[in-house]
Structure formats: structure tokens, C-alpha cells
Design an enzyme around this catalytic site. Structure first.
Site, PDB file in Angstrom:
ATOM      1  N   ASP A  50       0.831  -1.207   0.000  1.00  0.00           N
ATOM      2  CA  ASP A  50       0.000   0.000   0.000  1.00  0.00           C
ATOM      3  C   ASP A  50       0.865   1.256   0.000  1.00  0.00           C
ATOM      4  O   ASP A  50       1.938   1.279   0.603  1.00  0.00           O
ATOM      5  CB  ASP A  50      -0.920  -0.007   1.238  1.00  0.00           C
ATOM      6  CG  ASP A  50      -2.058   0.998   1.097  1.00  0.00           C
ATOM      7  OD1 ASP A  50      -2.309   1.492  -0.028  1.00  0.00           O
ATOM      8  OD2 ASP A  50      -2.697   1.297   2.125  1.00  0.00           O
ATOM      9  N   ASN A  55     -10.160  -3.830  -6.899  1.00  0.00           N
ATOM     10  CA  ASN A  55      -9.277  -2.881  -7.598  1.00  0.00           C
ATOM     11  C   ASN A  55      -9.653  -2.639  -9.059  1.00  0.00           C
ATOM     12  O   ASN A  55      -9.160  -1.704  -9.693  1.00  0.00           O
ATOM     13  CB  ASN A  55      -7.801  -3.324  -7.512  1.00  0.00           C
ATOM     14  CG  ASN A  55      -7.177  -3.076  -6.150  1.00  0.00           C
ATOM     15  OD1 ASN A  55      -6.290  -3.802  -5.723  1.00  0.00           O
ATOM     16  ND2 ASN A  55      -7.640  -2.040  -5.436  1.00  0.00           N
TER      17      ASN A  55
HETATM   18  C1  FPP Z   1      -1.784  -0.154  -3.481  1.00  0.00           C
HETATM   19  O1  FPP Z   1      -1.308   1.175  -3.465  1.00  0.00           O
HETATM   20  C2  FPP Z   1      -1.189  -0.896  -4.576  1.00  0.00           C
HETATM   21  C3  FPP Z   1      -1.863  -1.547  -5.567  1.00  0.00           C
HETATM   22  C4  FPP Z   1      -3.328  -1.599  -5.629  1.00  0.00           C
HETATM   23  C5  FPP Z   1      -1.135  -2.231  -6.651  1.00  0.00           C
HETATM   24  C6  FPP Z   1       0.106  -3.001  -6.278  1.00  0.00           C
HETATM   25  C7  FPP Z   1       0.703  -3.521  -7.509  1.00  0.00           C
HETATM   26  C8  FPP Z   1       2.011  -3.534  -7.814  1.00  0.00           C
HETATM   27  C9  FPP Z   1       3.076  -3.073  -6.894  1.00  0.00           C
HETATM   28  C10 FPP Z   1       2.422  -3.953  -9.184  1.00  0.00           C
HETATM   29  C11 FPP Z   1       2.829  -5.346  -9.450  1.00  0.00           C
HETATM   30  C12 FPP Z   1       3.145  -6.184  -8.303  1.00  0.00           C
HETATM   31  C13 FPP Z   1       4.019  -7.198  -8.276  1.00  0.00           C
HETATM   32  C14 FPP Z   1       4.055  -8.008  -7.044  1.00  0.00           C
HETATM   33  C15 FPP Z   1       4.941  -7.568  -9.382  1.00  0.00           C
HETATM   34  P1  FPP Z   1      -2.316   2.354  -3.761  1.00  0.00           P
HETATM   35  O2  FPP Z   1      -2.356   2.578  -5.238  1.00  0.00           O
HETATM   36  O3  FPP Z   1      -3.657   2.054  -3.158  1.00  0.00           O
HETATM   37  O4  FPP Z   1      -1.606   3.539  -3.051  1.00  0.00           O
HETATM   38  P2  FPP Z   1      -2.317   4.795  -2.353  1.00  0.00           P
HETATM   39  O5  FPP Z   1      -3.085   4.279  -1.187  1.00  0.00           O
HETATM   40  O6  FPP Z   1      -1.139   5.631  -1.946  1.00  0.00           O
HETATM   41  O7  FPP Z   1      -3.161   5.460  -3.396  1.00  0.00           O
END
Ligand code: FPP
Length: 245
Positions: A25, A73
């Protein structure tokens, strides 16, 4: 096997969690702070995943499970979803090429039927390789929801029981075998970076006795030293599993 391992400061580690789960996150906020598009945060987050997975392997963790994309998501803007899927495509291809050499397995936990045919094929190929190698295992939760996982498991067990393929008496142990995490021990330590303190539908069944560790550090900024800190806290906790000592 854990006794001989040392952390990033070269200190011996004598109680390393066998299984660590992480909610990735803070990618979006990390990017925003730098005036970058959210997608740049996901790219940085994916690199952090690579670093932390290798570090986990090196210090003797046996399983790492990360929450990369939830069943909710899909509500994100199309371009953001596409970027995350592209990143997963890239990392799965890389895993396919390197898993055997690096002694590191990757598996996908989640409803793969909702993914593109290309990603589905990559996930199947990754699984095939993982089936024939031993070693550290990284599980990527993709199109994953904890309640969804439990309902699917219940449905599959009911079908098997009705067809005489499964014991009609459902136990916790039998039920666990219908989850995506069948054959994987429950997480010992759950880490959530990014400042929120909730489970967000992640590994609801499996985290029954996990120790929780929350930090404000945003996921792309998460380092080996941050993981050492989380493990230190874990080692100081008194795990009683409902009993007394
Ligand atoms: C949450 O941060 C993150 C996600 C929903 C996506 C995570 C995906 C990756 C890191 C890409 C691929 C993964 C791997 C394991 C190869 P957020 O976008 O909710 O952050 P925020 O709360 O700051 O908006």
C-alpha cells in the site's frame, strides 16, 4: 535452516517468521509526492517487491504472500489497471525465466478466470515450474478477495462432498485444502505499510493468528531495514494462540 542467517546489518537472526504476508500500500501517494503519475508508483512498488522477496529468501523466510490486486481494484481508472496488469505480465515472464536458477517459486493466488488470456497462460506456466522446484515461495494475490476465497472454497468442498470425492465432515484442516493457500502454512507476520491499519479483505482465514505490524512508510520506500524492524517487533511478541504460558 534459519539459525545461520543474518539480517541486513549482519546480525544473526534466530527466529525468522516462516511466512510473511504484506499488503502493498502507498504506491499512489509515493508517486503523488514526487509529482509523478500513480502508475510510476506501481512500477516502483513492483521493484520493491523484487528486492524484498530476494531479501526474504536470503534471511530464511520460506513464504512471502503479497496483496497486489484485489477483486475491488477493477474499480480503478482503466489506465491504472492496465499498468498494474502490464507490470504483473513483466514480472511473471521474468519469474518464468529465473525461478529455477534462483531457487525461488512464484505462485498466483486469486481468481485467474477474471484475468486476460495472456496473464492466465503465464500464471499456469509459472505454476508448472513451481510444481517441480523446491525453495522459497512468493505468492502474488491477484484478483484476490478473502471472502471470495472462502466462499469458493466452501462451494468446491460442497461439490466434492456431494459427489463423494471429499469427506462429508468438514474440518478446519480439510477446509484449508480448498483455499488458494492449500499446502502453505498460515502467515506468522502480516505487514501493512502506507499508514492504514486494516486487513482490507486479505487472507481473512489464514491470518487468524498472525502478528500484525503497521508502518507509515509507503510501500515503494520499504527497505530491507524496514523489514528487519518488522521482524524485530515480531520476535518480541508473545504468541499464545489462545493459550497461556
Ligand atoms: C496499493 O497502493 C497498490 C496496488 C493496488 C497495486 C500493487 C501492484 C504492484 C506493486 C504492481 C505489481 C506487483 C508485483 C508483485 C509484481 P495504492 O495505489 O492504493 O496507493 P495509495 O493508497 O497511496 O493510493
Amino acid at each position: 535452516m534459519n539459525e545461520k542467517k543474518t539480517n541486513s546489518a549482519g546480525e544473526r537472526l534466530d527466529r525468522v517468521p516462516r511466512h510473511i504476508a504484506i499488503i502493498l500500500d502507498g504506491n499512489g501517494r509515493w508517486a503523488k509526492k514526487r509529482g509523478l503519475p500513480r502508475t510510476a508508483g506501481h512500477a516502483a512498488g513492483a521493484e520493491t517487491f523484487r528486492k524484498i522477496a530476494l531479501y526474504c529468501r536470503d534471511i530464511g523466510v520460506e513464504y512471502l504472500t503479497v496483496y497486489a490486486f484485489s477483486t475491488e481494484n477493477w474499480k480503478r481508472p482503466d489506465s491504472e489497471v492496465k499498468t498494474i496488469m502490464r507490470l504483473l505480465d513483466k514480472y511473471l515472464r521474468e519469474a518464468i525465466d529465473t525461478m529455477e536458477r534462483d531457487g525461488m517459486k512464484m505462485r498466483i493466488f486469486g481468481d485467474v478466470s477474471g484475468l486476460s488470456p495472456e496473464l492466465r497462460a503465464l500464471a499456469a506456466e509459472t505454476d508448472g515450474i513451481a510444481d517441480r522446484i523446491d525453495g522459497f515461495q512468493a505468492n502474488i494475490c491477484l484478483n484476490y478477495g478473502g471472502r471470495d476465497e472462502i466462499v469458493r472454497a466452501a462451494r468446491r468442498w460442497a461439490e466434492d462432498a456431494a459427489a463423494g470425492r471429499a469427506d462429508g465432515e468438514l474440518t478446519e484442516e480439510l477446509f484449508s485444502r480448498y483455499l488458494y493457500s492449500a499446502n502453505v502454512p498460515d502467515p506468522d507476520l502480516l505487514i501493512r505499510p502506507g499508514g492504514e491499519q486494516r486487513l482490507s479483505n486479505f487472507l481473512l482465514w489464514q491470518c487468524a493468528y498472525a502478528e500484525f505490524y503497521f508502518t507509515d512508510v509507503l510501500w515503494p520506500d520499504f527497505t530491507k531495514e524496514e523489514l528487519d524492524k518488522a521482524i524485530e517487533v515480531y520476535r518480541s511478541r508473545d504468541r499464545r494462540y489462545g493459550g497461556v504460558k
